[in-house]
Design an enzyme around this catalytic site. Sequence first.
Site, PDB file in Angstrom:
ATOM      1  N   GLU A 169      96.991  60.841  47.996  1.00 39.75           N
ATOM      2  CA  GLU A 169      98.036  61.333  47.084  1.00 39.75           C
ATOM      3  C   GLU A 169      98.517  60.269  46.102  1.00 39.75           C
ATOM      4  O   GLU A 169      99.620  59.717  46.257  1.00 39.75           O
ATOM      5  CB  GLU A 169      99.218  61.878  47.888  1.00 39.75           C
ATOM      6  CG  GLU A 169      98.813  63.003  48.821  1.00 39.75           C
ATOM      7  CD  GLU A 169     100.003  63.707  49.450  1.00 39.75           C
ATOM      8  OE1 GLU A 169     101.125  63.187  49.376  1.00 39.75           O
ATOM      9  OE2 GLU A 169      99.801  64.794  50.016  1.00 39.75           O
ATOM     10  N   GLU A 356      95.061  68.077  54.239  1.00 40.25           N
ATOM     11  CA  GLU A 356      96.376  68.274  54.866  1.00 40.25           C
ATOM     12  C   GLU A 356      96.884  69.673  54.546  1.00 40.25           C
ATOM     13  O   GLU A 356      96.694  70.171  53.434  1.00 40.25           O
ATOM     14  CB  GLU A 356      97.435  67.290  54.334  1.00 40.25           C
ATOM     15  CG  GLU A 356      97.321  65.891  54.853  1.00 40.25           C
ATOM     16  CD  GLU A 356      98.428  64.977  54.313  1.00 40.25           C
ATOM     17  OE1 GLU A 356      99.546  65.475  54.045  1.00 40.25           O
ATOM     18  OE2 GLU A 356      98.160  63.782  54.160  1.00 40.25           O
TER      19      GLU A 356
END
Length: 450
Positions: A169, A356
């Site tokens: 991220e 995720e």
Amino acid sequence: MPASPPLTFPRGFVWGVATAATQIEGAARRDGKGPSIWDTFAGRPGCVRHGETPEPACDHYRRFRSDFALMQRLGIRHYRLSVAWPRLFPEGRGRPNQKGIDFYCRLLDAMTAHGITPWVTMFHWDLPEALEAEGGWRVRATTDAFGAYADTLVRAFSPWVRHWITLNEIVCFTRYGHGGGDKAPGTRETEQVINQTYHHALLCHGHGVRAVREHGRRGARVGLADNPVVPIPFTETAEDIAAARAAFVAENIRVLDPIFRGRYAPAYLRAAGRDRPLVARGDLAQIALPTDFLGLNLYTGYFVRAGRKGKPERLPLPPGFPRADSPWLHLMPQALHWGPRHAHETYGATSLYVTENGAGYDEPDTCTEALPDLHRREYVRQCLAELHRAIAVGAPVRGYFLWSFMDNYEWQDGYGRRFGIVHVNFKTQRRTPKLSAAWYRAVMQSNRVV
Ligand code: PNW
């Protein structure tokens, strides 16, 4: 009425769970580990809920053997974890800390002995504090340090590891960390500096890919874990879908264009103007080194419809729209459909993993029996149904990792917000599988969702 047919996933679909070093390991200063920016940030008043720090987290540093035994009992065969850069390089660079390397060798040994395949993230936000002191993500020297770290990591752990993820991220440790957001290092920089932190992060991704190609074992695979913003078409009409697709590109152009197209998009550069990043010769070739897959962290999204002339129009969320206890986590299982589809249809990604997905709730600190976390189970089930629908129309999704294996240190939310399918009592370190764990076990085992 007959029961609805179960959703069977493609043969060989990878089912797993995910965690990250800072969030579970504890032992923040053990065996020579240096501090990371999250250790420092957590110590600053007002940055993390109740001033909670990544010590002791889940004390996984000492308990990994029993944690892997529990994973095995829960039918978990793929596990995404991260390596702590400051364990390998307490100063960020220089001579590696052998004790840190040895720790992960023992850990990977135990993991594979329990029949669990590692998926290793090289960087999940824990920049060595020593590098932050020299400018951190703002300075190019950090990318050289990362290159050396990636070389060391891939060389040391390749006997066990075939699946690599470079960075987790990018937006979270660049913009949210340097733009007055709620993540470490928690500074407020100019737009030019923020753009530069992105550029350095992208370069590090390239270093990670290079390191795997140079030192990885045969058949080693590597990709990024991105958290794209996912615009969801309000209705599944051609117009709204086209608007959502255009919005996806506009939202994610700054990470995905350099990686997939080897350039900064003209629209991005125009908008950045004088704030555009400094780019050296060869940088974009390194950033765009071919990868083997793209990881998507998918939690939520927003709704879009075609406005005038088809222009994407974001729909404001009405008050009361359902969400998890994490305030940003509006429940939009459709993100699991449109995230993969957009990535495939706009950037031509040919191999995708959901790295995720999950939901955070404020569950009790103690429990004596399996928590009936029906809301988590329900959300994950809906997400998987949407993912299945995406695969059915051609999205090349090869696997899914649930966040998270166990409750852990949820960054600025401290220990208050729980994402695990295993409950952790942070006082006693007792682990208790929640109801969702039993359900997910059946999903993994049967390769289908019921
Ligand atoms: C991810 N958002 O972060 C991280 O990779 C994990 O370490 C973290 O524990 C997990 O999601 C749950 O929060 C995110 O604002 C942070 O949309 C912020 C957002 C999404 C994901």
